[in-house]
Write a protein that holds these residues in place. Structure first.
Motif, PDB file in Angstrom:
ATOM      1  N   LEU A  38     -26.609  38.351  38.958  1.00  0.00           N
ATOM      2  CA  LEU A  38     -25.690  37.143  38.631  1.00  0.00           C
ATOM      3  C   LEU A  38     -26.488  35.893  39.165  1.00  0.00           C
ATOM      4  CD1 LEU A  38     -22.312  38.541  39.788  1.00  0.00           C
ATOM      5  CD2 LEU A  38     -22.988  37.989  37.395  1.00  0.00           C
ATOM      6  N   LEU A  39     -27.200  35.903  40.380  1.00  0.00           N
ATOM      7  CA  LEU A  39     -27.913  34.863  41.237  1.00  0.00           C
ATOM      8  C   LEU A  39     -29.141  34.533  40.204  1.00  0.00           C
ATOM      9  CD1 LEU A  39     -27.745  35.804  44.997  1.00  0.00           C
ATOM     10  CD2 LEU A  39     -26.822  33.588  43.727  1.00  0.00           C
ATOM     11  N   ASN A  70     -22.412  52.247  47.532  1.00  0.00           N
ATOM     12  CA  ASN A  70     -23.721  51.619  47.444  1.00  0.00           C
ATOM     13  C   ASN A  70     -24.559  52.291  46.254  1.00  0.00           C
ATOM     14  OD1 ASN A  70     -23.549  50.169  49.841  1.00  0.00           O
ATOM     15  ND2 ASN A  70     -23.966  52.232  51.144  1.00  0.00           N
ATOM     16  N   ASP A  71     -24.212  53.359  45.690  1.00  0.00           N
ATOM     17  CA  ASP A  71     -24.790  54.009  44.730  1.00  0.00           C
ATOM     18  C   ASP A  71     -24.390  53.047  43.248  1.00  0.00           C
ATOM     19  OD1 ASP A  71     -25.718  56.220  46.085  1.00  0.00           O
ATOM     20  OD2 ASP A  71     -24.144  57.666  45.540  1.00  0.00           O
ATOM     21  N   ASP A  72     -23.333  52.217  43.278  1.00  0.00           N
ATOM     22  CA  ASP A  72     -22.992  51.350  42.196  1.00  0.00           C
ATOM     23  C   ASP A  72     -24.178  50.082  42.258  1.00  0.00           C
ATOM     24  OD1 ASP A  72     -20.801  52.855  41.409  1.00  0.00           O
ATOM     25  OD2 ASP A  72     -19.519  52.105  42.636  1.00  0.00           O
ATOM     26  N   ASP A  73     -24.857  49.909  43.291  1.00  0.00           N
ATOM     27  CA  ASP A  73     -25.840  48.818  43.302  1.00  0.00           C
ATOM     28  C   ASP A  73     -25.261  47.544  43.413  1.00  0.00           C
ATOM     29  OD1 ASP A  73     -28.476  47.730  43.938  1.00  0.00           O
ATOM     30  OD2 ASP A  73     -28.846  47.818  41.688  1.00  0.00           O
ATOM     31  N   PRO A  74     -24.401  47.400  44.372  1.00  0.00           N
ATOM     32  CA  PRO A  74     -23.753  46.024  44.545  1.00  0.00           C
ATOM     33  C   PRO A  74     -24.834  44.929  44.625  1.00  0.00           C
ATOM     34  CG  PRO A  74     -23.224  47.257  46.407  1.00  0.00           C
ATOM     35  CD  PRO A  74     -23.897  48.082  45.427  1.00  0.00           C
ATOM     36  N   HIS A  75     -25.863  45.346  45.547  1.00  0.00           N
ATOM     37  CA  HIS A  75     -26.917  44.309  45.727  1.00  0.00           C
ATOM     38  C   HIS A  75     -27.608  43.884  44.475  1.00  0.00           C
ATOM     39  CE1 HIS A  75     -26.354  46.053  49.570  1.00  0.00           C
ATOM     40  NE2 HIS A  75     -26.944  44.803  50.246  1.00  0.00           N
ATOM     41  N   GLY A  76     -27.907  44.785  43.539  1.00  0.00           N
ATOM     42  CA  GLY A  76     -28.722  44.572  42.104  1.00  0.00           C
ATOM     43  C   GLY A  76     -27.716  43.810  41.438  1.00  0.00           C
ATOM     44  N   ILE A  77     -26.353  44.077  41.340  1.00  0.00           N
ATOM     45  CA  ILE A  77     -25.505  43.214  40.398  1.00  0.00           C
ATOM     46  C   ILE A  77     -25.566  41.887  41.096  1.00  0.00           C
ATOM     47  CG2 ILE A  77     -22.978  43.026  39.966  1.00  0.00           C
ATOM     48  CD1 ILE A  77     -22.786  46.090  40.093  1.00  0.00           C
ATOM     49  N   VAL A  78     -25.327  41.674  42.576  1.00  0.00           N
ATOM     50  CA  VAL A  78     -25.491  40.231  42.695  1.00  0.00           C
ATOM     51  C   VAL A  78     -26.679  39.441  42.492  1.00  0.00           C
ATOM     52  CG1 VAL A  78     -25.175  38.594  44.727  1.00  0.00           C
ATOM     53  CG2 VAL A  78     -23.685  40.825  44.748  1.00  0.00           C
ATOM     54  N   ALA A  79     -27.678  40.133  42.655  1.00  0.00           N
ATOM     55  CA  ALA A  79     -28.884  39.505  42.410  1.00  0.00           C
ATOM     56  C   ALA A  79     -29.235  39.419  40.782  1.00  0.00           C
ATOM     57  CB  ALA A  79     -30.288  40.438  42.706  1.00  0.00           C
ATOM     58  N   PRO A 135     -29.081  28.345  38.136  1.00  0.00           N
ATOM     59  CA  PRO A 135     -30.233  27.533  38.355  1.00  0.00           C
ATOM     60  C   PRO A 135     -30.288  27.385  39.962  1.00  0.00           C
ATOM     61  CG  PRO A 135     -28.305  26.154  37.499  1.00  0.00           C
ATOM     62  CD  PRO A 135     -28.026  27.588  37.437  1.00  0.00           C
ATOM     63  N   SER A 136     -31.238  26.756  40.562  1.00  0.00           N
ATOM     64  CA  SER A 136     -31.319  26.574  42.122  1.00  0.00           C
ATOM     65  C   SER A 136     -30.263  25.493  42.109  1.00  0.00           C
ATOM     66  CB  SER A 136     -32.770  25.802  42.181  1.00  0.00           C
ATOM     67  OG  SER A 136     -33.623  26.547  41.934  1.00  0.00           O
ATOM     68  N   GLY A 137     -29.599  25.420  43.425  1.00  0.00           N
ATOM     69  CA  GLY A 137     -28.457  24.572  43.864  1.00  0.00           C
ATOM     70  C   GLY A 137     -27.185  25.539  43.776  1.00  0.00           C
ATOM     71  N   SER A 138     -27.098  26.465  42.969  1.00  0.00           N
ATOM     72  CA  SER A 138     -25.896  27.280  43.011  1.00  0.00           C
ATOM     73  C   SER A 138     -25.400  27.864  43.916  1.00  0.00           C
ATOM     74  CB  SER A 138     -26.177  28.182  41.880  1.00  0.00           C
ATOM     75  OG  SER A 138     -26.327  27.648  40.360  1.00  0.00           O
ATOM     76  N   TYR A 139     -24.168  28.347  43.953  1.00  0.00           N
ATOM     77  CA  TYR A 139     -23.842  29.017  45.584  1.00  0.00           C
ATOM     78  C   TYR A 139     -23.118  30.276  45.105  1.00  0.00           C
ATOM     79  CZ  TYR A 139     -24.313  24.626  47.906  1.00  0.00           C
ATOM     80  OH  TYR A 139     -24.791  23.418  48.432  1.00  0.00           O
ATOM     81  N   LEU A 140     -23.061  31.184  46.139  1.00  0.00           N
ATOM     82  CA  LEU A 140     -22.582  32.243  46.095  1.00  0.00           C
ATOM     83  C   LEU A 140     -21.289  32.493  47.134  1.00  0.00           C
ATOM     84  CD1 LEU A 140     -22.456  35.299  45.060  1.00  0.00           C
ATOM     85  CD2 LEU A 140     -24.206  35.859  46.843  1.00  0.00           C
ATOM     86  N   LEU A 177     -25.700  41.085  51.094  1.00  0.00           N
ATOM     87  CA  LEU A 177     -25.276  40.652  49.881  1.00  0.00           C
ATOM     88  C   LEU A 177     -25.626  39.318  49.533  1.00  0.00           C
ATOM     89  CD1 LEU A 177     -21.725  42.620  50.176  1.00  0.00           C
ATOM     90  CD2 LEU A 177     -23.580  43.265  48.701  1.00  0.00           C
ATOM     91  N   PHE A 178     -26.028  38.391  50.607  1.00  0.00           N
ATOM     92  CA  PHE A 178     -26.362  36.939  50.279  1.00  0.00           C
ATOM     93  C   PHE A 178     -28.003  37.026  49.948  1.00  0.00           C
ATOM     94  CE2 PHE A 178     -22.251  36.569  52.243  1.00  0.00           C
ATOM     95  CZ  PHE A 178     -21.696  35.440  51.397  1.00  0.00           C
ATOM     96  N   ALA A 179     -28.699  38.252  49.904  1.00  0.00           N
ATOM     97  CA  ALA A 179     -30.199  37.841  49.703  1.00  0.00           C
ATOM     98  C   ALA A 179     -30.360  37.113  48.572  1.00  0.00           C
ATOM     99  CB  ALA A 179     -30.545  39.405  49.632  1.00  0.00           C
ATOM    100  N   GLY A 180     -31.471  36.401  48.793  1.00  0.00           N
ATOM    101  CA  GLY A 180     -31.817  35.203  47.822  1.00  0.00           C
ATOM    102  C   GLY A 180     -31.082  33.908  48.030  1.00  0.00           C
ATOM    103  N   THR A 181     -30.233  33.934  49.045  1.00  0.00           N
ATOM    104  CA  THR A 181     -29.636  32.626  49.118  1.00  0.00           C
ATOM    105  C   THR A 181     -29.565  32.008  50.624  1.00  0.00           C
ATOM    106  OG1 THR A 181     -27.413  33.518  50.131  1.00  0.00           O
ATOM    107  CG2 THR A 181     -27.805  33.189  47.650  1.00  0.00           C
TER     108      THR A 181
END
Length: 279
Positions: free
Chosen positions: A185-186, A174-183, A190-195, A234-238
Motif C-alpha cells: 500500500l505504501l 503473521n502468516d498473512d504477511d501484514p507487513h508485506g500488505i502495508v508495504a 507518493p512521498s509525503g503520504s501518511y500511514l 508495521l510502520f516500516a518505511g515511514t
C-alpha cells in the motif's frame, strides 16, 4: 449532498450471512449501533465478559480516528484518504471529519462486509466540493484494492494520500504477511503520504487478551494482538510523527473535539496507535 461511487469486487460475495459473527458488526455493536445480529452480539458479549471496558475501548479507538484525521488535514495539508476496514458507517466517519476541516477532501472506503456495502450510498454522502467512494474488497488481497478503477477515479496518486488502517490489522496472522500488505500500500502512494494504524495489544493484560483471542477463534474470527514493538514494525518505511506509537487515548489529546471525550488512564484502552509519514 453528492453520493459516493460504489464498486463491488466480483470475487467477494454480496450476500449477508447473519448466522456468523463479522468483525464490522461486532464493532458496530460495541459502538451502540443497530446493524448487528445475534451472532455478532454473542461474540461481542463474550469478549466483554473478558474485557468489561471493551465498549469504552472501541469508542476511544473511534475518537482517535477523528483526532488523526483532523491532524492530517489541519497540520499536514492532507485532503485524500484511503480508509481500509472502515466498518459500518456511524457518526464521525473519515469523510465527515475531513470535510468539516476541508470541504474538498476525498475519501475512498474499503471493506469486505456486504452490510457495509449495503449502507455505503445512504450513509457516506460527500460534501458538494469533495468526493467519496466505496470499494467492496478484502485487504488480504491489496492488489484488488489498488487495481480498482474507483480508486484512481477518486484519488490523485500524484498527491499525498493518508492510508487509514484503524483496528483492522489484528485480523491478520503473521502468516498473512501484514507487513508485506502495508508495504504494498505504501509503495503505491507518493512521498509525503501518511500511514495511520491502531492495533489491540496484550501488553496491558496478557491473560484477558488471551481469552479474547480464544473467544474470537471459537467464532471463526482471527484475532492477533501485537506488542508495541510489533505495532511499530508495521510502520516500516515511514517516519513516525510525535508522539510515536503510544496508547490510543494519549495520541494528541489536544485534538479532541470535546475535553469530555478524553480518558485519563492511558491504559484504559488496550490499543497502540500511531501515524507515520512516507519520506
Amino acid at each position: 449532498m453528492a453520493q459516493p461511487q460504489v464498486h463491488t469486487n466480483t470475487g467477494l460475495s454480496a450476500k449477508i450471512d447473519t448466522s456468523i459473527a463479522h468483525e464490522a458488526r461486532v464493532y458496530d455493536y460495541w459502538l451502540g449501533g443497530k446493524d448487528n445480529y445475534p451472532a455478532d452480539r454473542a461474540l461481542g458479549d463474550a469478549i466483554a465478559g473478558h474485557i468489561p471496558a471493551i465498549q469504552t475501548m472501541a469508542k476511544a479507538n473511534r475518537a482517535f480516528l477523528g483526532r488523526s484525521v483532523r491532524y492530517l488535514v489541519r497540520e499536514c495539508g492532507i485532503t485524500q484518504f484511503l480508509d481500509i476496514g472502515t466498518g459500518i458507517p456511524t457518526a464521525g466517519n473519515t469523510h465527515e471529519v475531513a470535510q468539516r476541516a476541508e470541504p474538498g477532501a476525498r475519501v475512498v472506503y474499503v471493506d469486505n462486509d456486504p452490510i457495509v456495502l449495503a449502507h455505503a450510498r445512504a450513509l457516506m454522502s460527500s460534501s458538494p466540493q469533495g468526493k467519496t467512494a466505496f470499494i467492496h474488497a478484502d485487504l488480504h488481497d491489496p492488489d484488488s484494492i489498488l487495481s480498482d478503477t474507483t480508486l484512481a477515479d477518486t484519488l490523485d496518486f500524484d498527491r499525498p494520500i493518508a492510508i487509514m488502517l484503524v483496528a483492522v490489522l489484528m485480523y491478520f496472522e503473521n502468516d498473512d504477511d501484514p507487513h508485506g500488505i502495508v508495504a504494498k500500500l505504501l509503495a503505491a502512494v507518493p512521498s509525503g503520504s501518511y500511514l495511520v494504524i491502531t492495533h489491540p495489544t496484550a501488553d496491558f493484560d496478557e491473560r484477558a487478551m488471551a481469552r479474547v483471542v480464544h473467544s474470537a477463534e471459537d467464532a471463526g474470527i482471527t484475532f492477533h494482538p501485537r506488542t508495541r514493538a510489533e505495532t511499530e514494525s508495521l510502520f516500516a518505511g515511514t517516519e513516525l510523527v510525535e508522539p510515536g506509537v503510544v496508547p490510543v487515548v494519549t495520541w494528541r489529546p489536544d485534538l479532541a473535539e470535546r475535553a469530555a471525550t478524553l480518558v485519563a488512564d492511558p491504559e484504559s484502552a488496550w490499543y497502540w496507535a500511531g501515524v507515520g509519514r512516507k519520506p
